[in-house]
Design an enzyme around this catalytic site. Structure first.
Site, short mmCIF file in Angstrom:
data_model
loop_
_atom_site.label_atom_id
_atom_site.label_comp_id
_atom_site.label_asym_id
_atom_site.label_seq_id
_atom_site.Cartn_x
_atom_site.Cartn_y
_atom_site.Cartn_z
N CYS A 1 -1.56 -11.82 -0.49
CA CYS A 1 -2.25 -10.57 -0.16
C CYS A 1 -3.64 -10.81 0.39
O CYS A 1 -4.11 -10.06 1.23
CB CYS A 1 -2.33 -9.70 -1.41
N THR B 1 0.81 -1.21 0.00
CA THR B 1 0.00 0.00 0.00
C THR B 1 0.85 1.28 0.00
O THR B 1 0.55 2.20 -0.77
CB THR B 1 -1.01 -0.05 1.16
N GLU C 1 -0.48 -5.24 8.01
CA GLU C 1 -0.22 -6.43 7.20
C GLU C 1 1.10 -7.05 7.65
O GLU C 1 2.16 -6.43 7.50
CB GLU C 1 -0.16 -6.03 5.73
N GLU D 1 -3.17 -2.96 -7.08
CA GLU D 1 -3.55 -4.13 -6.26
C GLU D 1 -2.64 -4.12 -5.07
O GLU D 1 -1.44 -4.40 -5.19
CB GLU D 1 -3.34 -5.43 -7.07
P1 NAD Z 1 6.54 -3.56 -2.83
O1 NAD Z 1 5.47 -2.55 -2.83
O2 NAD Z 1 7.68 -3.37 -1.92
O3 NAD Z 1 7.15 -3.72 -4.29
C1 NAD Z 1 6.35 -4.06 -5.39
C2 NAD Z 1 7.07 -3.64 -6.67
O4 NAD Z 1 7.15 -2.22 -6.74
C3 NAD Z 1 8.50 -4.14 -6.78
O5 NAD Z 1 8.73 -4.50 -8.13
C4 NAD Z 1 9.31 -2.90 -6.39
O6 NAD Z 1 10.62 -2.92 -6.92
C5 NAD Z 1 8.49 -1.81 -7.00
N1 NAD Z 1 8.63 -0.46 -6.40
C6 NAD Z 1 9.01 -0.15 -5.14
N2 NAD Z 1 8.93 1.18 -4.96
C7 NAD Z 1 8.50 1.73 -6.13
C8 NAD Z 1 8.19 3.06 -6.55
N3 NAD Z 1 8.31 4.10 -5.75
N4 NAD Z 1 7.74 3.23 -7.81
C9 NAD Z 1 7.58 2.18 -8.64
N5 NAD Z 1 7.86 0.90 -8.29
C10 NAD Z 1 8.31 0.67 -7.04
O7 NAD Z 1 5.76 -4.94 -2.53
P2 NAD Z 1 6.39 -6.40 -2.35
O8 NAD Z 1 7.05 -6.44 -1.02
O9 NAD Z 1 7.12 -6.82 -3.56
O10 NAD Z 1 5.04 -7.28 -2.31
C11 NAD Z 1 4.32 -7.50 -1.16
C12 NAD Z 1 3.11 -6.59 -1.09
O11 NAD Z 1 2.30 -6.76 -2.25
C13 NAD Z 1 2.18 -6.88 0.05
O12 NAD Z 1 1.74 -5.67 0.63
C14 NAD Z 1 1.02 -7.59 -0.59
O13 NAD Z 1 -0.20 -7.51 0.11
C15 NAD Z 1 0.94 -6.91 -1.88
N6 NAD Z 1 0.23 -7.75 -2.85
C16 NAD Z 1 -1.02 -7.39 -3.29
C17 NAD Z 1 -1.71 -8.19 -4.17
C18 NAD Z 1 -3.09 -7.83 -4.66
O14 NAD Z 1 -3.50 -8.37 -5.67
N7 NAD Z 1 -3.80 -6.93 -4.03
C19 NAD Z 1 -1.14 -9.37 -4.62
C20 NAD Z 1 0.11 -9.73 -4.15
C21 NAD Z 1 0.79 -8.90 -3.28
#
Ligand code: NAD
Length: 484
Positions: free
Chosen positions: A282, A228, A381, A248
């Site tokens: 998630c 988020t 979370e 998402e």
């Molecule tokens: P994250 O937000 O740390 O990273 C997600 C992606 O965004 C990575 O590829 C990262 O390199 C990139 N990123 C990071 N900062 C950025 C920025 N400022 N601008 C653009 N890209 C950026 O998440 P994560 O740790 O990889 O994944 C876990 C999270 O994802 C959990 O919060 C989980 O709930 C969520 N999630 C949601 C869903 C859904 O469908 N709602 C599904 C799976 C995971």
């Protein structure tokens, strides 16, 4: 050690301009697993330019031809499936049995599903109007920036890339730095399937790479899955640019056990609803709400089940719970566990690092009972194999507690009476709810409300996220001559 030395841009394997790389570690041992290139702004520029120049041809390719190519793409991914599923399990700790389905079966199903849907769906509709008729067209948008997380890398990438490509867009994919190695199987499959150069481009990198891609002037649409806080930052950037964005994000879903629930069904489904992928999913129902009248019985049944989960090597077929993605993430999860313990929550299963598994990033599957809904463990979370159980009085109470959350992604309701459970599901403010279990339906829309996101993936609805409408008002000549 797996060394990937090139990005995938315009159908070619190109080294990252900076020659920098990202290290990967094996979740089960913390030992080095491999490296992938670290794309910088110049690499992203090249990838977006390739996608932009591939767009006119790809968007005008007959959907049946696009569909045939996407089916071949799915065939090529299937052929590489055993390697891909093993690799992802090594990267992020996903149990191998789940990895085969989540990293091969689900994504290939989606490439085929959207190929067929886009081929069969008419992109033009005629609507009668007062002075003639209106042609409503659905058009692809252009270059889609797809940003994926590490927890289900191949599935969540396909959630975006499959509808985007099927609808005629071109894509620049930025995988997560924790799971960039497996992303490049898509490049091999794209080449083998004859996907035209530039239709799919892959730039691995971290936050800066993603940030630059999101704001690139030639990107038409951003689709993000992740946390988020990052979703908020991406949403802000897209807001300034008036750029369509799907988000998402995180969740803190509630599983509501109604007073007539079958306790054996609760116990046998809790793994899927609340511990799947080591809790790194998630949509987990990580808050379980149990009525006063059944409290002790349900807490005992859940904790007995959780204590029996087999924790260990993610490549072992019999493992239920593997390691978390990294040591840093394990420490974060253990921080929540320790804080909950010191604030008085009662541990009824797990609560630490499993015996004999000090290497790698393991956390015991853990159940806290007697948790108030305002405790950190119930609000934030955790993203690990940790659930909290909260007591409730009436069904109204249960619904109020379920909805008392910043998030609104998913949820579960357990009851012997399906109609009663569905009535409760109607009152829960989330994007999806499972009755007596939770299992995604790939043909139904999935997504969040509140801080869990905007937009929908899966189902026919996802195609709409990658098309925009244009109305062509066609006037009868005689009508245009009339005075009003
Ligand atoms: P994250 O937000 O740390 O990273 C997600 C992606 O965004 C990575 O590829 C990262 O390199 C990139 N990123 C990071 N900062 C950025 C920025 N400022 N601008 C653009 N890209 C950026 O998440 P994560 O740790 O990889 O994944 C876990 C999270 O994802 C959990 O919060 C989980 O709930 C969520 N999630 C949601 C869903 C859904 O469908 N709602 C599904 C799976 C995971």
């Amino acid at each position: 050690v797996i060394e990937i030395s090139t990005l995938f841009i315009g159908g070619e394997h190109l080294p990252a301009h900076s020659r920098a790389s990202i290290g990967h570690h094996e979740a089960a041992t913390s030992k080095p697993l491999g490296t992938a290139p670290q794309a910088d702004a110049l690499d992203v520029d090249a990838a977006v330019a390739a996608a932009k120049s591939a767009f006119p041809d790809w968007s005008h390719t007959d959907p049946a031809v696009r569909a045939a190519i996407l089916h071949r793409f799915a065939d090529e991914l299937t052929a590489r499936g055993a390697d891909t599923s093993t690799l992802v399990s090594r990267e992020n700790g996903m149990p191998i049995t789940l990895s085969r389905s989540a990293n091969v079966v689900v994504p290939t199903t989606l490439y085929r599903y959207y190929a067929d849907l886009a081929r069969s769906r008419s992109e033009e509709e005629v609507r009668p109007s007062v002075k003639g008729n209106t042609l409503v067209r659905r058009e692809p948008m252009g270059v889609v920036a797809a940003i994926a997380p590490w927890n289900y890398p191949q599935a969540l990438t396909a959630f975006k890339v499959a509808p985007a490509l099927a609808a005629g867009n071109t894509v620049v994919l930025k995988p997560s730095p924790e799971t960039a190695l497996d992303a490049f199987v898509l490049a091999e499959a794209a080449i083998a399937a004859g996907l035209p150069p530039g239709v799919l481009n892959i730039v691995s990198g971290g936050r800066e790479t993603g940030e630059y891609l999101v704001s690139h002037p030639d990107v038409a649409k951003v689709s993000f899955t992740g946390s988020t806080p990052v979703g908020r930052a991406i949403g802000e950037a897209c807001g300034r640019l008036i750029r369509p964005v799907s988000l998402e994000l995180g969740g803190k879903s509630a599983g509501i056990v109604l007073d007539d629930a079958d306790v054996d069904v609760v116990a046998s489904t809790i793994y899927r609803t609340s511990f799947l992928n080591n809790g790194q999913t998630c949509y987990m129902s990580s808050r379980v709400l149990v009525p006063d009248s059944r409290y002790d019985e349900v807490v005992e049944a859940i904790s007995a089940t959780v204590r029996a989960f087999r924790v260990g090597d993610p490549l072992d077929e019999s493992t239920h719970i593997g390691p978390l993605v990294s040591e840093a993430h394990r420490d974060r999860v253990l921080g929540y566990v320790n804080a909950a313990q010191s604030s008085g929550a009662r541990v009824v299963a797990g609560g630490g690092v499993p015996n004999g598994l000090n290497e790698g990033s393991f956390v015991e599957p853990t159940v806290f009972a007697d948790v108030e809904n305002d405790a950190a463990i119930a609000r934030e979370e955790v993203f690990g194999p940790v659930i909290s159980v909260t007591r409730y009085g009436s069904v109204d109470d249960a619904v109020r507690i379920a909805n008392d959350s910043e998030y609104g992604l998913a949820g579960t309701v357990w009851s012997k009476d399906e109609d009663r459970a569905v009535d409760v599901a109607r009152r829960v403010e989330t994007g999806s709810v499972g009755i007596n279990g939770y299992f995604l339906d790939l043909e139904a829309p999935f997504g969040g409300v509140k801080a869990s996101g905007v937009g929908r993936e899966l189902g026919p609805e996802a195609l709409d996220e990658y098309t925009r409408t244009k109305s062509v008002y066609r006037f009868r000549l005689d009508a245009t001559k009339a005075p009003a």
